[in-house]
Design a protein around this motif. Structure first.
Motif, PDB file in Angstrom:
ATOM      1  N   VAL A  98      50.909  36.393 110.372  1.00 37.73           N
ATOM      2  CA  VAL A  98      50.296  37.684 109.950  1.00 37.73           C
ATOM      3  C   VAL A  98      49.287  37.358 108.772  1.00 37.73           C
ATOM      4  N   ALA A  99      48.645  38.357 108.241  1.00 32.23           N
ATOM      5  CA  ALA A  99      47.832  38.372 107.267  1.00 32.23           C
ATOM      6  C   ALA A  99      48.788  38.038 105.958  1.00 32.23           C
ATOM      7  N   THR A 144      46.093  40.684 112.724  1.00 29.86           N
ATOM      8  CA  THR A 144      46.167  41.806 111.766  1.00 29.86           C
ATOM      9  C   THR A 144      46.361  42.891 112.708  1.00 29.86           C
ATOM     10  N   ASP A 146      44.138  45.414 113.261  1.00 30.78           N
ATOM     11  CA  ASP A 146      43.021  45.592 114.301  1.00 30.78           C
ATOM     12  C   ASP A 146      42.994  44.552 115.274  1.00 30.78           C
ATOM     13  N   SER A 147      43.339  43.297 115.132  1.00 27.68           N
ATOM     14  CA  SER A 147      43.256  42.115 115.905  1.00 27.68           C
ATOM     15  C   SER A 147      44.334  42.444 117.058  1.00 27.68           C
ATOM     16  N   ASP A 170      56.210  41.763 106.905  1.00 28.64           N
ATOM     17  CA  ASP A 170      54.541  41.639 106.930  1.00 28.64           C
ATOM     18  C   ASP A 170      54.483  41.660 108.700  1.00 28.64           C
ATOM     19  N   VAL A 174      52.098  44.619 110.826  1.00 24.39           N
ATOM     20  CA  VAL A 174      51.084  44.719 111.802  1.00 24.39           C
ATOM     21  C   VAL A 174      51.554  44.990 113.249  1.00 24.39           C
TER      22      VAL A 174
END
Length: 232
Positions: A98-99, A144, A146-147, A170, A174
């Motif tokens: 993840v980010a 993310t 959004d993804s 994290d 997400v």
């Protein structure tokens, strides 16, 4: 493309496609594939490639659940595959990046330490042509909110509580964007969570997820209660 399915000995209950992570060869997941096949699912393992995964999905048995399992970068590919293939009924994302995920560019012993504490799996990784050493240091896409929001099928997220590449907290943030997701965090688990010391327990969680997809609407057979909940 010849597809190498590991067939179950009993009646087939569904198809499972495993997508490997960065630099990994398919045989790295041989032990995991055997365990899932033992419970009645035919299993195919592919390297991280959307096209290859799509061809295997097309070869899966009709009228049975098709679940895509991905590890590391393969977990994001599995989510992308599910969004683009209506035949997919569920996803297992293991060691999802993840980010904010870190990379690792140290020595081989350090890479093994990050990947898994299982001595058997470490031996597999150290064998010839198992993977590309140093692959964890390469740039790779990350998930993310959004993804992943476009993934509409049920998702089981399995993550190591001691994963230093992608932190479990994290990942939870997400995954909250998914409409139907369940998160399992393995105590002291490392990045290669499908092949860590708790691989039997992880496989059992995945099989339970597969069974729920096969019989939608049925409750979990095993109900987990907080400590002391049954005390009188």
């Amino acid at each position: 493309m010849d597809i190498d399915w590991l067939e179950p000995e009993a009646t087939t209950r569904g198809s499972v496609i495993v997508i490997a992570g960065r630099g990994e060869r398919a045989h790295v997941y041989r032990r995991f594939a055997r365990r899932i096949a033992f419970d009645g699912y035919r299993v195919a393992v592919v390297e991280n490639d959307l096209g290859a995964a799509g061809r295997v999905i097309a070869d899966a048995e009709a009228d049975l659940p098709v679940v895509v399992v991905g590890s590391d970068s393969g977990a994001l590919t599995a989510l992308d595959v599910a969004a683009g293939h209506p035949a997919v009924t569920g996803v297992v994302a293991a060691g999802l990046l993840v980010a904010g995920a870190d990379t690792f560019s140290g020595e081989w012993d350090g890479e093994l330490e990050i990947r898994s504490a299982c001595p058997v799996h470490r031996g597999v990784l150290s064998s010839t042509d198992a993977l590309d050493p140093g692959a964890l240091g390469g740039e790779t896409p990350v998930a993310t909110a959004d993804s992943v929001a476009h993934v509409q099928v049920p998702v089981l997220v399995v993550h190591g509580g001691a994963d230093v590449l992608s932190r479990a907290a994290d990942v939870r943030t997400v995954i909250s964007a998914l409409p139907d997701a369940r998160v399992v965090v393995v105590h002291e688990g490392r990045h290669d969570i499908l092949n860590d010391v708790s691989h039997r327990s992880v496989a059992a969680e995945i099989v339970q997820f597969l069974e729920r997809l096969r019989l939608p609407g049925t409750p979990d057979v095993i109900l987990r209660e907080p400590a002391g909940a049954l005390a009188t």
